[in-house]
Design an enzyme around this catalytic site. Structure first.
Site, mmCIF file in Angstrom:
data_model
loop_
_atom_site.group_PDB
_atom_site.id
_atom_site.type_symbol
_atom_site.label_atom_id
_atom_site.label_comp_id
_atom_site.label_asym_id
_atom_site.label_seq_id
_atom_site.Cartn_x
_atom_site.Cartn_y
_atom_site.Cartn_z
ATOM 1 N N GLY A 12 0.793 -1.208 -0.183
ATOM 2 C CA GLY A 12 -0.015 -0.121 -0.129
ATOM 3 C C GLY A 12 0.792 1.245 -0.414
ATOM 4 O O GLY A 12 1.975 1.155 0.271
ATOM 5 N N GLN B 146 2.874 9.962 1.876
ATOM 6 C CA GLN B 146 4.264 9.625 1.991
ATOM 7 C C GLN B 146 5.193 9.893 0.841
ATOM 8 O O GLN B 146 6.409 9.866 0.860
ATOM 9 C CB GLN B 146 4.214 7.776 1.712
ATOM 10 C CG GLN B 146 3.589 7.379 3.227
ATOM 11 C CD GLN B 146 3.357 5.750 2.934
ATOM 12 O OE1 GLN B 146 2.376 5.132 2.277
ATOM 13 N NE2 GLN B 146 4.417 4.921 3.566
ATOM 14 N N CYS C 114 6.160 -0.321 7.696
ATOM 15 C CA CYS C 114 5.766 1.083 6.993
ATOM 16 C C CYS C 114 6.850 1.382 6.058
ATOM 17 O O CYS C 114 7.937 1.454 6.594
ATOM 18 C CB CYS C 114 5.058 2.218 7.629
ATOM 19 S SG CYS C 114 4.784 3.695 6.903
ATOM 20 N N LEU C 115 6.551 1.577 4.661
ATOM 21 C CA LEU C 115 7.668 2.102 3.946
ATOM 22 C C LEU C 115 8.343 3.400 4.479
ATOM 23 O O LEU C 115 9.553 3.703 4.076
ATOM 24 C CB LEU C 115 7.127 2.275 2.527
ATOM 25 C CG LEU C 115 6.765 0.947 1.764
ATOM 26 C CD1 LEU C 115 6.104 1.582 0.382
ATOM 27 C CD2 LEU C 115 7.872 -0.093 1.798
ATOM 28 N N HIS D 17 -4.300 1.331 7.815
ATOM 29 C CA HIS D 17 -2.823 1.895 7.642
ATOM 30 C C HIS D 17 -2.757 3.340 6.691
ATOM 31 O O HIS D 17 -2.261 3.983 6.982
ATOM 32 C CB HIS D 17 -2.125 0.858 7.381
ATOM 33 C CG HIS D 17 -0.497 1.284 7.185
ATOM 34 N ND1 HIS D 17 0.460 0.860 8.364
ATOM 35 C CD2 HIS D 17 0.159 1.934 6.585
ATOM 36 C CE1 HIS D 17 1.528 1.194 7.856
ATOM 37 N NE2 HIS D 17 1.397 1.846 6.795
ATOM 38 N N GLU D 18 -3.379 3.063 5.400
ATOM 39 C CA GLU D 18 -3.092 3.909 4.522
ATOM 40 C C GLU D 18 -4.040 5.140 4.896
ATOM 41 O O GLU D 18 -3.651 6.176 4.593
ATOM 42 C CB GLU D 18 -3.397 3.333 2.991
ATOM 43 C CG GLU D 18 -2.718 2.521 2.618
ATOM 44 C CD GLU D 18 -1.191 2.442 2.816
ATOM 45 O OE1 GLU D 18 -0.813 3.494 2.883
ATOM 46 O OE2 GLU D 18 -0.743 1.125 3.014
ATOM 47 N N HIS E 129 -2.437 7.434 7.334
ATOM 48 C CA HIS E 129 -1.479 8.308 6.559
ATOM 49 C C HIS E 129 -2.129 9.622 6.066
ATOM 50 O O HIS E 129 -1.489 10.845 6.276
ATOM 51 C CB HIS E 129 -0.729 7.698 5.573
ATOM 52 C CG HIS E 129 0.476 6.572 5.946
ATOM 53 N ND1 HIS E 129 1.564 7.050 6.444
ATOM 54 C CD2 HIS E 129 0.566 5.465 5.543
ATOM 55 C CE1 HIS E 129 2.308 6.136 6.803
ATOM 56 N NE2 HIS E 129 1.822 5.127 6.046
HETATM 57 O O1 GNR Z 1 4.038 -2.542 2.614
HETATM 58 C C1 GNR Z 1 3.246 -2.722 3.492
HETATM 59 N N1 GNR Z 1 3.189 -3.469 4.486
HETATM 60 C C2 GNR Z 1 2.267 -3.544 5.546
HETATM 61 C C3 GNR Z 1 2.273 -4.630 6.121
HETATM 62 C C4 GNR Z 1 1.424 -4.753 7.233
HETATM 63 C C5 GNR Z 1 0.455 -3.682 7.605
HETATM 64 C C6 GNR Z 1 0.537 -2.486 6.790
HETATM 65 C C7 GNR Z 1 1.308 -2.412 5.596
HETATM 66 S S1 GNR Z 1 1.395 -0.997 4.686
HETATM 67 C C8 GNR Z 1 3.273 -1.099 3.994
HETATM 68 C C9 GNR Z 1 3.298 -0.009 3.030
HETATM 69 C C10 GNR Z 1 3.087 1.420 3.574
HETATM 70 O O2 GNR Z 1 3.895 1.795 4.354
HETATM 71 N N2 GNR Z 1 2.036 1.907 3.182
HETATM 72 O O3 GNR Z 1 1.588 3.079 3.958
HETATM 73 NI NI NI Z 2 2.887 3.193 6.029
#
Ligand code: GNR
Ligand code: NI
Length: 177
Positions: A46, A51, A92-93, A134-135, A138
């Site tokens: 995601g 980001q 999270c990236l 999670h997205e 952000h």
């Molecule tokens: O790549 C991602 N893997 C992930 C694994 C578990 C819960 C959430 C994520 S999102 C993350 C990519 C990211 O940072 N998206 O904002």
């Molecule tokens: Ni993230």
């Protein structure tokens, strides 16, 4: 097509609350495609516009290994969520190399607009539910580490700030907090 730079925690720009998108023009379509390319290249499941330092309400999600279920969601809203929660390990990236368990509703019902301007609704559970929540966090300036203890947050900040000074250091191995 272009790969976009991903902001790294604790960059204060990750705290920006994104604005709703009012017109799906060529700029938004290009942004969505570049975000998908950036997510796949990372690799990640995601990515939120926040980001890549664009503060508009756009996320891309694809939890499949073969890149077969790309969802581009504009102005996503959570309509409903389960009372029951689940603990799932997240990463999270924008917080590279750090993973910990986060408690969230087990399923959610989402409404969003797609790239064709159509309103769409779907229910998500499991990893898709976690990823979409999670997205959407952000877009409101939240990062998953906000749900962790202050002690864990300061450990993460120390590690990432140290790694930014010494790029070869420490992020090779995943850190369990
Ligand atoms: O790549 C991602 N893997 C992930 C694994 C578990 C819960 C959430 C994520 S999102 C993350 C990519 C990211 O940072 N998206 O904002
Ligand atoms: Ni993230």
């Amino acid at each position: 097509m272009a790969l976009l730079n991903i902001l790294q925690y604790p960059d204060p720009r990750l705290r920006t609350v994104a604005r709703p998108i009012v017109e799906i023009d060529a700029r938004i379509k290009t942004l969505a495609r570049d975000m998908a390319e950036t997510m796949y290249a990372a690799p990640g499941i995601g990515l939120a516009a926040t980001q890549v330092n664009v503060h508009e309400r756009l996320i891309v999600v694809d939890i499949t290994e073969d890149h077969s279920d790309l969802r581009i969601l504009i102005n996503p809203e959570r309509l409903e969520h389960s009372p029951q929660t689940k603990l799932v390990q997240e990463g999270c990236l924008s917080v590279p190399g750090m993973y910990d368990e986060i408690e969230r509703p087990d399923w959610v019902r989402i409404r969003a607009i797609n790239l064709d301007g159509q309103s769409i609704e779907f229910e998500a559970q499991g990893l898709l539910s976690v990823c979409v929540q999670h997205e959407m966090d952000h877009l409101d300036g939240r990062v998953f580490v906000d749900y962790l203890s202050r002690l864990k947050q300061s450990r993460i900040q120390q590690k990432l700030i140290k790694a930014q000074r010494q790029p070869t250091d420490s992020l090779e191995q995943p850190t369990r907090l």
